[in-house]
Design a protein around this motif. Structure first.
Motif, PDB file in Angstrom:
ATOM      1  N   ASP A 110      -3.755 -29.541 -25.115  1.00  0.00           N
ATOM      2  CA  ASP A 110      -3.716 -29.304 -23.676  1.00  0.00           C
ATOM      3  C   ASP A 110      -3.866 -30.605 -22.917  1.00  0.00           C
ATOM      4  O   ASP A 110      -3.175 -30.834 -21.922  1.00  0.00           O
ATOM      5  CB  ASP A 110      -4.819 -28.325 -23.262  1.00  0.00           C
ATOM      6  CG  ASP A 110      -4.569 -26.914 -23.780  1.00  0.00           C
ATOM      7  OD1 ASP A 110      -3.414 -26.614 -24.169  1.00  0.00           O
ATOM      8  OD2 ASP A 110      -5.518 -26.128 -23.804  1.00  0.00           O
ATOM      9  N   THR A 111      -4.752 -31.479 -23.367  1.00  0.00           N
ATOM     10  CA  THR A 111      -4.959 -32.767 -22.729  1.00  0.00           C
ATOM     11  C   THR A 111      -3.709 -33.623 -22.830  1.00  0.00           C
ATOM     12  O   THR A 111      -3.283 -34.240 -21.844  1.00  0.00           O
ATOM     13  CB  THR A 111      -6.145 -33.502 -23.373  1.00  0.00           C
ATOM     14  OG1 THR A 111      -7.294 -32.664 -23.291  1.00  0.00           O
ATOM     15  CG2 THR A 111      -6.427 -34.810 -22.673  1.00  0.00           C
ATOM     16  N   THR A 112      -3.085 -33.640 -23.984  1.00  0.00           N
ATOM     17  CA  THR A 112      -1.858 -34.414 -24.174  1.00  0.00           C
ATOM     18  C   THR A 112      -0.755 -33.875 -23.285  1.00  0.00           C
ATOM     19  O   THR A 112      -0.023 -34.645 -22.655  1.00  0.00           O
ATOM     20  CB  THR A 112      -1.422 -34.372 -25.643  1.00  0.00           C
ATOM     21  OG1 THR A 112      -2.484 -34.885 -26.443  1.00  0.00           O
ATOM     22  CG2 THR A 112      -0.171 -35.182 -25.876  1.00  0.00           C
ATOM     23  N   THR A 113      -0.631 -32.567 -23.217  1.00  0.00           N
ATOM     24  CA  THR A 113       0.389 -31.954 -22.366  1.00  0.00           C
ATOM     25  C   THR A 113       0.162 -32.332 -20.906  1.00  0.00           C
ATOM     26  O   THR A 113       1.115 -32.647 -20.188  1.00  0.00           O
ATOM     27  CB  THR A 113       0.368 -30.426 -22.535  1.00  0.00           C
ATOM     28  OG1 THR A 113       0.584 -30.125 -23.918  1.00  0.00           O
ATOM     29  CG2 THR A 113       1.440 -29.757 -21.707  1.00  0.00           C
ATOM     30  N   GLU A 114      -1.084 -32.317 -20.478  1.00  0.00           N
ATOM     31  CA  GLU A 114      -1.396 -32.705 -19.093  1.00  0.00           C
ATOM     32  C   GLU A 114      -1.039 -34.165 -18.825  1.00  0.00           C
ATOM     33  O   GLU A 114      -0.483 -34.492 -17.785  1.00  0.00           O
ATOM     34  CB  GLU A 114      -2.874 -32.474 -18.792  1.00  0.00           C
ATOM     35  CG  GLU A 114      -3.226 -31.031 -18.532  1.00  0.00           C
ATOM     36  CD  GLU A 114      -2.559 -30.496 -17.275  1.00  0.00           C
ATOM     37  OE1 GLU A 114      -2.634 -31.156 -16.210  1.00  0.00           O
ATOM     38  OE2 GLU A 114      -1.938 -29.427 -17.379  1.00  0.00           O
ATOM     39  N   VAL A 115      -1.342 -35.045 -19.772  1.00  0.00           N
ATOM     40  CA  VAL A 115      -1.021 -36.466 -19.602  1.00  0.00           C
ATOM     41  C   VAL A 115       0.483 -36.653 -19.492  1.00  0.00           C
ATOM     42  O   VAL A 115       0.968 -37.389 -18.625  1.00  0.00           O
ATOM     43  CB  VAL A 115      -1.604 -37.295 -20.775  1.00  0.00           C
ATOM     44  CG1 VAL A 115      -1.047 -38.704 -20.780  1.00  0.00           C
ATOM     45  CG2 VAL A 115      -3.112 -37.325 -20.703  1.00  0.00           C
ATOM     46  N   VAL A 116       1.230 -35.968 -20.346  1.00  0.00           N
ATOM     47  CA  VAL A 116       2.691 -36.082 -20.315  1.00  0.00           C
ATOM     48  C   VAL A 116       3.245 -35.510 -19.012  1.00  0.00           C
ATOM     49  O   VAL A 116       4.170 -36.076 -18.418  1.00  0.00           O
ATOM     50  CB  VAL A 116       3.310 -35.402 -21.554  1.00  0.00           C
ATOM     51  CG1 VAL A 116       4.816 -35.315 -21.451  1.00  0.00           C
ATOM     52  CG2 VAL A 116       2.911 -36.157 -22.809  1.00  0.00           C
ATOM     53  N   ARG A 117       2.674 -34.424 -18.538  1.00  0.00           N
ATOM     54  CA  ARG A 117       3.133 -33.848 -17.259  1.00  0.00           C
ATOM     55  C   ARG A 117       2.893 -34.801 -16.094  1.00  0.00           C
ATOM     56  O   ARG A 117       3.758 -34.967 -15.233  1.00  0.00           O
ATOM     57  CB  ARG A 117       2.432 -32.518 -16.996  1.00  0.00           C
ATOM     58  CG  ARG A 117       2.977 -31.400 -17.826  1.00  0.00           C
ATOM     59  CD  ARG A 117       2.296 -30.100 -17.508  1.00  0.00           C
ATOM     60  NE  ARG A 117       2.749 -29.057 -18.414  1.00  0.00           N
ATOM     61  CZ  ARG A 117       2.200 -27.883 -18.501  1.00  0.00           C
ATOM     62  NH1 ARG A 117       1.165 -27.550 -17.753  1.00  0.00           N
ATOM     63  NH2 ARG A 117       2.684 -26.989 -19.345  1.00  0.00           N
ATOM     64  N   TRP A 118       1.724 -35.409 -16.058  1.00  0.00           N
ATOM     65  CA  TRP A 118       1.447 -36.368 -14.980  1.00  0.00           C
ATOM     66  C   TRP A 118       2.362 -37.587 -15.084  1.00  0.00           C
ATOM     67  O   TRP A 118       2.819 -38.126 -14.071  1.00  0.00           O
ATOM     68  CB  TRP A 118      -0.016 -36.816 -15.006  1.00  0.00           C
ATOM     69  CG  TRP A 118      -0.910 -35.841 -14.300  1.00  0.00           C
ATOM     70  CD1 TRP A 118      -1.774 -34.971 -14.888  1.00  0.00           C
ATOM     71  CD2 TRP A 118      -1.004 -35.623 -12.894  1.00  0.00           C
ATOM     72  NE1 TRP A 118      -2.401 -34.221 -13.916  1.00  0.00           N
ATOM     73  CE2 TRP A 118      -1.960 -34.605 -12.696  1.00  0.00           C
ATOM     74  CE3 TRP A 118      -0.378 -36.178 -11.788  1.00  0.00           C
ATOM     75  CZ2 TRP A 118      -2.289 -34.137 -11.430  1.00  0.00           C
ATOM     76  CZ3 TRP A 118      -0.722 -35.713 -10.526  1.00  0.00           C
ATOM     77  CH2 TRP A 118      -1.658 -34.709 -10.356  1.00  0.00           C
TER      78      TRP A 118
ATOM     79  N   ARG B 119       4.338 -40.243 -25.403  1.00  0.00           N
ATOM     80  CA  ARG B 119       4.283 -38.859 -25.866  1.00  0.00           C
ATOM     81  C   ARG B 119       4.392 -38.804 -27.384  1.00  0.00           C
ATOM     82  O   ARG B 119       3.642 -38.096 -28.058  1.00  0.00           O
ATOM     83  CB  ARG B 119       5.407 -38.051 -25.236  1.00  0.00           C
ATOM     84  CG  ARG B 119       5.410 -36.603 -25.664  1.00  0.00           C
ATOM     85  CD  ARG B 119       6.543 -35.838 -24.990  1.00  0.00           C
ATOM     86  NE  ARG B 119       6.513 -34.457 -25.378  1.00  0.00           N
ATOM     87  CZ  ARG B 119       7.158 -33.948 -26.436  1.00  0.00           C
ATOM     88  NH1 ARG B 119       7.862 -34.748 -27.210  1.00  0.00           N
ATOM     89  NH2 ARG B 119       7.088 -32.677 -26.722  1.00  0.00           N
ATOM     90  N   VAL B 120       5.335 -39.565 -27.935  1.00  0.00           N
ATOM     91  CA  VAL B 120       5.501 -39.595 -29.395  1.00  0.00           C
ATOM     92  C   VAL B 120       4.227 -40.102 -30.063  1.00  0.00           C
ATOM     93  O   VAL B 120       3.749 -39.528 -31.055  1.00  0.00           O
ATOM     94  CB  VAL B 120       6.713 -40.474 -29.779  1.00  0.00           C
ATOM     95  CG1 VAL B 120       6.730 -40.775 -31.267  1.00  0.00           C
ATOM     96  CG2 VAL B 120       8.006 -39.807 -29.343  1.00  0.00           C
ATOM     97  N   LEU B 121       3.653 -41.172 -29.530  1.00  0.00           N
ATOM     98  CA  LEU B 121       2.433 -41.731 -30.120  1.00  0.00           C
ATOM     99  C   LEU B 121       1.254 -40.773 -30.005  1.00  0.00           C
ATOM    100  O   LEU B 121       0.449 -40.657 -30.935  1.00  0.00           O
ATOM    101  CB  LEU B 121       2.098 -43.079 -29.469  1.00  0.00           C
ATOM    102  CG  LEU B 121       3.081 -44.210 -29.772  1.00  0.00           C
ATOM    103  CD1 LEU B 121       2.730 -45.451 -28.950  1.00  0.00           C
ATOM    104  CD2 LEU B 121       3.102 -44.526 -31.248  1.00  0.00           C
ATOM    105  N   LEU B 122       1.131 -40.082 -28.884  1.00  0.00           N
ATOM    106  CA  LEU B 122       0.046 -39.103 -28.729  1.00  0.00           C
ATOM    107  C   LEU B 122       0.192 -37.962 -29.719  1.00  0.00           C
ATOM    108  O   LEU B 122      -0.782 -37.529 -30.334  1.00  0.00           O
ATOM    109  CB  LEU B 122       0.016 -38.561 -27.301  1.00  0.00           C
ATOM    110  CG  LEU B 122      -0.604 -39.459 -26.253  1.00  0.00           C
ATOM    111  CD1 LEU B 122      -0.309 -38.930 -24.854  1.00  0.00           C
ATOM    112  CD2 LEU B 122      -2.097 -39.561 -26.462  1.00  0.00           C
ATOM    113  N   ARG B 123       1.398 -37.452 -29.871  1.00  0.00           N
ATOM    114  CA  ARG B 123       1.618 -36.355 -30.828  1.00  0.00           C
ATOM    115  C   ARG B 123       1.333 -36.806 -32.256  1.00  0.00           C
ATOM    116  O   ARG B 123       0.743 -36.073 -33.040  1.00  0.00           O
ATOM    117  CB  ARG B 123       3.059 -35.839 -30.737  1.00  0.00           C
ATOM    118  CG  ARG B 123       3.415 -35.239 -29.412  1.00  0.00           C
ATOM    119  CD  ARG B 123       2.692 -33.965 -29.144  1.00  0.00           C
ATOM    120  NE  ARG B 123       3.133 -33.419 -27.860  1.00  0.00           N
ATOM    121  CZ  ARG B 123       2.477 -32.516 -27.180  1.00  0.00           C
ATOM    122  NH1 ARG B 123       1.347 -32.046 -27.645  1.00  0.00           N
ATOM    123  NH2 ARG B 123       2.928 -32.084 -26.035  1.00  0.00           N
TER     124      ARG B 123
END
Length: 102
Positions: free
Chosen positions: A8-16, A53-57
């Motif tokens: 959820d945190t990663t998704t929020e970061v990518v959305r912002w 995004r790739v690195l976070l995933r």
């Protein structure tokens, strides 16, 4: 539960980040930057966002794998070490023989 929270945190970061990819060029156009400059900025931000995004995933997958591999460590005995052989009874109580008065 923690894995879901990190996703959820990663998704929020990518959305912002995606939001800023749109907002920054609009603001630049509002301040008089050329359309080409704003478009270049948008493309640069989109590229950085995609790499992040790739690195976070990837880091999420590595962390999930490390958590799955982690095994509980058995507790260590904090008492005295026991030795086999002649001196194993040192400091213990003996019956008979070498006691004073007995």
């Amino acid at each position: 539960m923690a894995g879901q929270q990190s996703q959820d945190t990663t998704t929020e970061v990518v959305r912002w980040a995606a939001f800023s990819c749109v907002l920054v060029p609009v603001v630049l156009l509002g301040y008089g930057t050329s359309l080409a400059g704003a478009a270049g900025t948008a493309l640069g931000l989109a590229a950085v966002t995609a790499v992040c995004r790739v690195l976070l995933r990837r880091s999420e997958r590595v962390a999930a794998g490390a958590a799955a591999e982690k095994r509980p460590v058995p507790p260590q005995h904090r008492g005295h070490r026991q030795r086999a052989g002649a001196g194993t009874h040192r400091g213990s109580r003996h019956s008979g023989g070498n006691t004073p008065g007995g």
